[in-house]
Design a protein around this motif. Sequence first.
Motif, PDB file in Angstrom:
ATOM      1  N   ALA A 158       0.832  -1.212   0.000  1.00 13.45           N
ATOM      2  CA  ALA A 158       0.000   0.000   0.000  1.00 13.45           C
ATOM      3  C   ALA A 158       0.861   1.255   0.000  1.00 13.45           C
ATOM      4  CB  ALA A 158      -0.922  -0.011   1.218  1.00 13.45           C
ATOM      5  N   LEU A 159       1.986   1.217   0.714  1.00 15.98           N
ATOM      6  CA  LEU A 159       2.885   2.368   0.738  1.00 15.98           C
ATOM      7  C   LEU A 159       3.458   2.640  -0.648  1.00 15.98           C
ATOM      8  CD1 LEU A 159       4.472   4.522   2.300  1.00 15.98           C
ATOM      9  CD2 LEU A 159       6.200   2.772   2.784  1.00 15.98           C
ATOM     10  N   TYR A 160       3.924   1.602  -1.329  1.00 14.48           N
ATOM     11  CA  TYR A 160       4.439   1.781  -2.692  1.00 14.48           C
ATOM     12  C   TYR A 160       3.356   2.338  -3.613  1.00 14.48           C
ATOM     13  CZ  TYR A 160       8.152  -1.348  -1.036  1.00 14.48           C
ATOM     14  OH  TYR A 160       9.172  -1.929  -0.329  1.00 14.48           O
ATOM     15  N   LEU A 161       2.174   1.734  -3.553  1.00 12.26           N
ATOM     16  CA  LEU A 161       1.092   2.126  -4.454  1.00 12.26           C
ATOM     17  C   LEU A 161       0.669   3.573  -4.223  1.00 12.26           C
ATOM     18  CD1 LEU A 161      -1.046   1.384  -6.576  1.00 12.26           C
ATOM     19  CD2 LEU A 161      -2.489   0.552  -4.704  1.00 12.26           C
ATOM     20  N   LEU A 162       0.492   3.953  -2.966  1.00 10.06           N
ATOM     21  CA  LEU A 162       0.026   5.309  -2.677  1.00 10.06           C
ATOM     22  C   LEU A 162       1.091   6.352  -2.995  1.00 10.06           C
ATOM     23  CD1 LEU A 162      -1.908   4.670   0.657  1.00 10.06           C
ATOM     24  CD2 LEU A 162      -2.848   5.081  -1.616  1.00 10.06           C
ATOM     25  N   THR A 163       2.362   6.001  -2.828  1.00  9.73           N
ATOM     26  CA  THR A 163       3.420   6.938  -3.201  1.00  9.73           C
ATOM     27  C   THR A 163       3.420   7.182  -4.706  1.00  9.73           C
ATOM     28  OG1 THR A 163       4.774   6.183  -1.326  1.00  9.73           O
ATOM     29  CG2 THR A 163       5.889   7.389  -3.085  1.00  9.73           C
ATOM     30  N   VAL A 164       3.277   6.107  -5.475  1.00  9.12           N
ATOM     31  CA  VAL A 164       3.210   6.253  -6.935  1.00  9.12           C
ATOM     32  C   VAL A 164       1.975   7.053  -7.338  1.00  9.12           C
ATOM     33  CG1 VAL A 164       2.942   4.986  -9.095  1.00  9.12           C
ATOM     34  CG2 VAL A 164       4.552   4.171  -7.371  1.00  9.12           C
ATOM     35  N   ILE A 165       0.849   6.794  -6.679  1.00 10.28           N
ATOM     36  CA  ILE A 165      -0.382   7.522  -7.004  1.00 10.28           C
ATOM     37  C   ILE A 165      -0.214   9.016  -6.748  1.00 10.28           C
ATOM     38  CG2 ILE A 165      -2.759   7.905  -6.232  1.00 10.28           C
ATOM     39  CD1 ILE A 165      -3.058   4.904  -5.944  1.00 10.28           C
ATOM     40  N   GLN A 166       0.435   9.380  -5.651  1.00 10.40           N
ATOM     41  CA  GLN A 166       0.640  10.797  -5.363  1.00 10.40           C
ATOM     42  C   GLN A 166       1.510  11.464  -6.427  1.00 10.40           C
ATOM     43  OE1 GLN A 166       1.261  11.772  -0.983  1.00 10.40           O
ATOM     44  NE2 GLN A 166       1.397   9.546  -0.918  1.00 10.40           N
ATOM     45  N   ILE A 167       2.548  10.763  -6.867  1.00 17.29           N
ATOM     46  CA  ILE A 167       3.399  11.323  -7.918  1.00 17.29           C
ATOM     47  C   ILE A 167       2.615  11.469  -9.219  1.00 17.29           C
ATOM     48  CG2 ILE A 167       5.472  10.911  -9.293  1.00 17.29           C
ATOM     49  CD1 ILE A 167       6.658   9.481  -6.865  1.00 17.29           C
ATOM     50  N   LEU A 168       1.791  10.478  -9.539  1.00 13.24           N
ATOM     51  CA  LEU A 168       0.978  10.560 -10.757  1.00 13.24           C
ATOM     52  C   LEU A 168      -0.064  11.670 -10.659  1.00 13.24           C
ATOM     53  CD1 LEU A 168       0.411   6.778 -11.595  1.00 13.24           C
ATOM     54  CD2 LEU A 168       1.977   8.390 -12.688  1.00 13.24           C
ATOM     55  N   LEU A 169      -0.604  11.899  -9.468  1.00 10.33           N
ATOM     56  CA  LEU A 169      -1.557  12.998  -9.299  1.00 10.33           C
ATOM     57  C   LEU A 169      -0.900  14.340  -9.612  1.00 10.33           C
ATOM     58  CD1 LEU A 169      -3.463  12.015  -6.021  1.00 10.33           C
ATOM     59  CD2 LEU A 169      -4.373  12.048  -8.340  1.00 10.33           C
ATOM     60  N   VAL A 170       0.345  14.485  -9.190  1.00 11.36           N
ATOM     61  CA  VAL A 170       1.055  15.734  -9.464  1.00 11.36           C
ATOM     62  C   VAL A 170       1.338  15.881 -10.954  1.00 11.36           C
ATOM     63  CG1 VAL A 170       3.190  17.002  -9.026  1.00 11.36           C
ATOM     64  CG2 VAL A 170       2.053  15.807  -7.150  1.00 11.36           C
ATOM     65  N   ILE A 171       1.729  14.777 -11.605  1.00 15.91           N
ATOM     66  CA  ILE A 171       2.130  14.845 -13.015  1.00 15.91           C
ATOM     67  C   ILE A 171       0.920  14.921 -13.945  1.00 15.91           C
ATOM     68  CG2 ILE A 171       3.314  13.600 -14.864  1.00 15.91           C
ATOM     69  CD1 ILE A 171       5.152  12.408 -12.737  1.00 15.91           C
ATOM     70  N   ILE A 172      -0.073  14.079 -13.707  1.00 19.52           N
ATOM     71  CA  ILE A 172      -1.189  13.953 -14.651  1.00 19.52           C
ATOM     72  C   ILE A 172      -2.303  14.955 -14.350  1.00 19.52           C
ATOM     73  CG2 ILE A 172      -2.970  12.392 -15.518  1.00 19.52           C
ATOM     74  CD1 ILE A 172      -1.063  10.078 -15.001  1.00 19.52           C
ATOM     75  N   ASP A 173      -2.719  15.037 -13.095  1.00 22.64           N
ATOM     76  CA  ASP A 173      -3.879  15.862 -12.740  1.00 22.64           C
ATOM     77  C   ASP A 173      -3.503  17.242 -12.219  1.00 22.64           C
ATOM     78  OD1 ASP A 173      -5.731  13.946 -13.467  1.00 22.64           O
ATOM     79  OD2 ASP A 173      -5.644  12.950 -11.526  1.00 22.64           O
ATOM     80  N   ASN A 174      -2.211  17.575 -12.259  1.00 20.91           N
ATOM     81  CA  ASN A 174      -1.751  18.901 -11.820  1.00 20.91           C
ATOM     82  C   ASN A 174      -2.130  19.212 -10.376  1.00 20.91           C
ATOM     83  OD1 ASN A 174      -0.562  19.573 -14.324  1.00 20.91           O
ATOM     84  ND2 ASN A 174      -2.552  20.186 -15.139  1.00 20.91           N
ATOM     85  N   VAL A 175      -2.188  18.177  -9.552  1.00 25.97           N
ATOM     86  CA  VAL A 175      -2.367  18.410  -8.120  1.00 25.97           C
ATOM     87  C   VAL A 175      -1.085  19.056  -7.594  1.00 25.97           C
ATOM     88  CG1 VAL A 175      -2.705  17.295  -5.883  1.00 25.97           C
ATOM     89  CG2 VAL A 175      -3.965  16.493  -7.882  1.00 25.97           C
TER      90      VAL A 175
END
Length: 206
Positions: free
Chosen positions: A47-64
């Motif tokens: 879960a830690l790996y997955l959520l870390t990747v998701i946060q990075i993708l949110l910044v890159i893809i969704d401009n969070v």
Amino acid sequence: MLLNILTAFFIAAAAATLLICLALGLLSLSQYIECHAARARRYGLGALYLLTVIQILLVIIDNVPFLPLLPNLISAPLHYTALSHPDWPFSFTRTPSRTTWPWMSLLSLILLPLASHIYVVRHHTLTLHAWHQHRYDTLHRPKLPGGRLDWDVKSTDPPTAGEMTNLQVCAVLALCVWTIPVYRLLGRIAAAEWRGYIGRQREGGR
């Protein structure tokens, strides 16, 4: 009058039921961690790996925005250090050589996630206000006689930050910010229950 009372009672009952279900679910998860520690540790790391990747993708893809999530990303190595211990969640021991452990635990479980929580909510509030102001200014642009827009007046530029809905903000906070800290806290509770059980067993054997 009676209808309002009935509605308020329904809302209170629904909220209480939801809280009870949530508490029972967390209790069941804590018991699962206690009984299946090795598997729970692997799930926590995954879960830690997955959520870390998701946060990075949110910044890159969704401009969070990156800065509000930065404290939570900083806490990821601390979570990894705790969850990667082979004896988690029973690895915590109060020894003089580990005097910094409580501070690191406080930092990763409360302070850094809370900082991200505050920054995300603050950014969302400011961005929401900026978008509302932009829509208001666009709607109330100067008009010529007859109601036509005066195109000689430059329209306001939209805010650079993307707008998030309240539900999206809640999803980011619940999943990305607080999932791992709550999971580790449940591990601490499971370890405390296990130590209490061992203590009672020793007292009963005397």
